[in-house]
Design an enzyme around this catalytic site. Structure first.
Site, PDB file in Angstrom:
ATOM      1  N   ARG A 263       0.928  -1.386   0.139  1.00  0.00           N
ATOM      2  CA  ARG A 263       0.384   0.205  -0.430  1.00  0.00           C
ATOM      3  C   ARG A 263       1.042   1.239  -0.258  1.00  0.00           C
ATOM      4  O   ARG A 263       0.519   2.193  -0.456  1.00  0.00           O
ATOM      5  CB  ARG A 263      -0.312   0.019   0.992  1.00  0.00           C
ATOM      6  CG  ARG A 263      -1.180   0.943   1.369  1.00  0.00           C
ATOM      7  CD  ARG A 263      -2.916   1.233   1.970  1.00  0.00           C
ATOM      8  NE  ARG A 263      -2.743   1.078   3.673  1.00  0.00           N
ATOM      9  CZ  ARG A 263      -2.343   0.985   4.523  1.00  0.00           C
ATOM     10  NH1 ARG A 263      -1.684   2.092   4.104  1.00  0.00           N
ATOM     11  NH2 ARG A 263      -2.537   0.478   5.454  1.00  0.00           N
TER      12      ARG A 263
ATOM     13  N   LYS B 178      -6.367   5.522 -20.513  1.00  0.00           N
ATOM     14  CA  LYS B 178      -6.955   5.670 -21.167  1.00  0.00           C
ATOM     15  C   LYS B 178      -5.332   5.959 -22.751  1.00  0.00           C
ATOM     16  O   LYS B 178      -5.314   5.044 -22.545  1.00  0.00           O
ATOM     17  CB  LYS B 178      -7.454   7.250 -21.010  1.00  0.00           C
ATOM     18  CG  LYS B 178      -8.717   7.452 -20.030  1.00  0.00           C
ATOM     19  CD  LYS B 178      -9.624   6.818 -20.775  1.00  0.00           C
ATOM     20  CE  LYS B 178     -10.962   6.228 -19.120  1.00  0.00           C
ATOM     21  NZ  LYS B 178     -11.476   8.135 -18.524  1.00  0.00           N
TER      22      LYS B 178
ATOM     23  N   TYR C 223     -14.809  16.343 -16.807  1.00  0.00           N
ATOM     24  CA  TYR C 223     -15.942  15.219 -17.565  1.00  0.00           C
ATOM     25  C   TYR C 223     -16.454  14.811 -16.073  1.00  0.00           C
ATOM     26  O   TYR C 223     -16.401  15.223 -14.649  1.00  0.00           O
ATOM     27  CB  TYR C 223     -14.219  13.850 -16.497  1.00  0.00           C
ATOM     28  CG  TYR C 223     -14.002  12.079 -16.480  1.00  0.00           C
ATOM     29  CD1 TYR C 223     -14.250  11.482 -17.258  1.00  0.00           C
ATOM     30  CD2 TYR C 223     -14.083  12.056 -15.440  1.00  0.00           C
ATOM     31  CE1 TYR C 223     -14.776  10.482 -17.796  1.00  0.00           C
ATOM     32  CE2 TYR C 223     -14.663  10.984 -15.356  1.00  0.00           C
ATOM     33  CZ  TYR C 223     -14.782   9.671 -16.436  1.00  0.00           C
ATOM     34  OH  TYR C 223     -15.600   8.474 -16.113  1.00  0.00           O
TER      35      TYR C 223
ATOM     36  N   ASP D 194      -6.117  18.049 -15.650  1.00  0.00           N
ATOM     37  CA  ASP D 194      -5.793  16.809 -15.496  1.00  0.00           C
ATOM     38  C   ASP D 194      -5.661  16.633 -17.093  1.00  0.00           C
ATOM     39  O   ASP D 194      -6.615  16.893 -18.012  1.00  0.00           O
ATOM     40  CB  ASP D 194      -7.758  16.305 -15.735  1.00  0.00           C
ATOM     41  CG  ASP D 194      -8.047  15.144 -16.716  1.00  0.00           C
ATOM     42  OD1 ASP D 194      -7.076  14.445 -17.291  1.00  0.00           O
ATOM     43  OD2 ASP D 194      -9.492  14.941 -15.418  1.00  0.00           O
TER      44      ASP D 194
HETATM   45  C1  LIG Z   1     -11.946   8.812 -17.626  1.00  0.00           C
HETATM   46  C2  LIG Z   1     -11.568  10.072 -17.274  1.00  0.00           C
HETATM   47  C3  LIG Z   1     -11.408   9.965 -15.762  1.00  0.00           C
HETATM   48  C4  LIG Z   1     -11.465   9.241 -14.518  1.00  0.00           C
HETATM   49  O1  LIG Z   1     -10.734   7.887 -15.028  1.00  0.00           O
HETATM   50  P1  LIG Z   1     -10.729   6.794 -14.506  1.00  0.00           P
HETATM   51  O2  LIG Z   1      -9.504   5.942 -14.957  1.00  0.00           O
HETATM   52  O3  LIG Z   1     -12.171   6.050 -15.213  1.00  0.00           O
HETATM   53  O4  LIG Z   1     -11.300   6.478 -13.109  1.00  0.00           O
HETATM   54  C5  LIG Z   1     -10.918  11.043 -15.108  1.00  0.00           C
HETATM   55  N1  LIG Z   1     -11.100  12.287 -16.387  1.00  0.00           N
HETATM   56  C6  LIG Z   1     -11.134  12.441 -17.676  1.00  0.00           C
HETATM   57  C7  LIG Z   1     -10.441  13.380 -19.179  1.00  0.00           C
HETATM   58  C8  LIG Z   1     -11.304  10.902 -18.042  1.00  0.00           C
HETATM   59  O5  LIG Z   1     -11.667  11.074 -18.975  1.00  0.00           O
END
Ligand SMILES: *Cc1c(COP(=O)(O)O)cnc(C)c1O
Length: 396
Positions: free
Chosen positions: A46, A195, A98, A170
């Site tokens: 952890r 992603k 998001y 982000d």
């Molecule tokens: C998918 C996404 C998230 C969240 O990510 P997860 O891995 O699904 O928890 C946050 N910000 C953006 C821009 C995203 O596309």
């Protein structure tokens, strides 16, 4: 090392036991002490783990930060970051962020009294007006999801800094291959590694990268305290995915550009949202602050909601699914899928109407992608002449 070399080597070549070329997978929850109070640097997964550490070093090198924490999901990255703030602190967030970010910020407002303002951050004077003496952060997401609006990271970061607030970006949609927010003044970068960074649709993961030692240490402390760390196996997969980030991003962009141009010419498409098109209202800003335009394309259908559903049901190469950034192309309906958790009024204000479709353009042969869309866009309400439109291969 240059960027593409770092994707393959940063944090990786460290197996002094057997000189393995690939980072070993340390699939263990705990580590044996050498002696009371003496470890080989790790005691419990952890807190930290060598495979996770390799990914963290890699991500930090790619973004040009001081340090990174690899966490379980993108939402875990955002959750961890929000724990930098306390009741009464004020965060300004872009209004078309998001959906999960919007939901989490609203939840933190209701549960913990963190003040949130959702504003149109493309208007810098609106941001200035929203600032209070309690503002501690600007939450920036660019390009936005799903409409691909571009925010000026440099201008927003300087507004944040003038008021003693953090600039948090982000960077999921472009990945560090196309956008490096630290070079534009950001303090923290969050990612959903689910992603483009992983890129193969087989992991959910996230990361927070910090520009300074102080922030990196605080985020690492929170990651352990909150129990957010990513599993060693997921880190191992993301590290493997990142090795091909550069060639994948080039191909995503090439295909997305061709798809966007195809859609822009189609009679049943009212609008195309792609920063790489010169018709995009912030095309110049995108050119200036990004190294490329990415693989996401959204469009508004000229037709009824029935026609929208017809398109979503008809593609064969584009799979009807949430998420993005994998080598396989996906199609989705933000209003009922990725952005369904968003407050309907907020969704409307952000301009995400029910006729908007979002594509994550994969790395398949672009002619198959365009033929797939061509077939789906032949919906019943159109005239015979239009339905015989032929596909023109764009790239070979
Ligand atoms: C998918 C996404 C998230 C969240 O990510 P997860 O891995 O699904 O928890 C946050 N910000 C953006 C821009 C995203 O596309």
């Amino acid at each position: 090392m240059r960027f593409q070399t770092k994707t393959i080597h940063a944090g990786v070549d460290k197996d002094s036991a057997f000189n393995s070329v690939i980072t070993p997978l340390y699939q263990t929850s705990t580590f044996r002490f050498e002696e009371i109070g003496v470890t080989k640097g790790y005691d419990y997964t952890r807190t930290s783990n060598p495979t996770r550490r390799a990914l963290e070093e890699n991500l930090s090198a790619l973004e040009g930060g001081f340090g990174a924490s690899a966490v379980a999901t993108g939402m875990a990255a955002i959750t961890t970051t929000l724990h930098l703030f306390k009741s009464g602190d004020h965060i300004i967030c872009t209004h078309d962020c998001y959906g999960g970010t919007e939901r989490l910020l609203r939840t933190y407002r209701d549960l913990f009294g963190i003040q949130i303002s959702f504003v149109d951050m493309s208007d810098l004077s609106t941001v200035e007006t929203a600032i209070t003496s309690h503002t501690r952060a600007l939450w920036i997401e660019t390009p936005s999801n799903p409409l691909l609006n571009i925010l000026d990271i440099e201008a927003l970061s300087s507004i944040a800094h003038r008021h003693g607030a953090l600039s948090i970006v982000d960077n999921t949609f472009l990945s560090p291959y196309f956008q490096r927010p630290f070079e534009l003044g950001a303090d923290l970068i969050v990612h959903s590694t689910t992603k483009y960074l992983n890129g193969h649709s087989d992991v959910v993961g996230g990361a927070v990268i910090s520009r300074t030692r102080e922030l990196a240490e605080r985020i690492q402390w929170l990651t352990n305290c909150l129990g957010q760390g990513a599993s060693p196996f997921d880190c191992w997969l993301v590290l493997r995915g990142i090795k091909t980030l550069a060639p994948r991003m080039k191909e995503h962009e090439r295909n997305a550009h061709a798809v966007a141009e195809y859609l822009a010419r189609h009679p049943h498409v009212a609008r195309v949202f792609y920063p790489g098109l010169s018709s995009h209202p912030q095309h110049e800003l995108a050119r200036r602050q990004q190294r490329g335009f990415g693989g996401m394309v959204s469009f508004e259908v000229r037709g009824s909601l029935r026609d929208v559903y017809h398109i979503l049901r008809s593609t064969r190469v584009f799979a009807l699914a949430e998420s993005l950034g994998g080598v396989e192309s996906l199609i989705e309906h933000p209003a009922s899928m990725s952005h369904a958790s968003m407050d309907p009024e907020a969704r409307e204000r952000a301009g995400i109407n029910e006729r908007v479709i979002r594509l994550s353009v994969g790395t398949e042969d672009v002619n198959d992608l365009i033929e797939d869309l061509e077939r789906a866009l032949r919906f019943s309400s159109i005239t015979k002449e239009e339905s015989t439109l032929q596909t023109t291969p764009v790239l070979s």
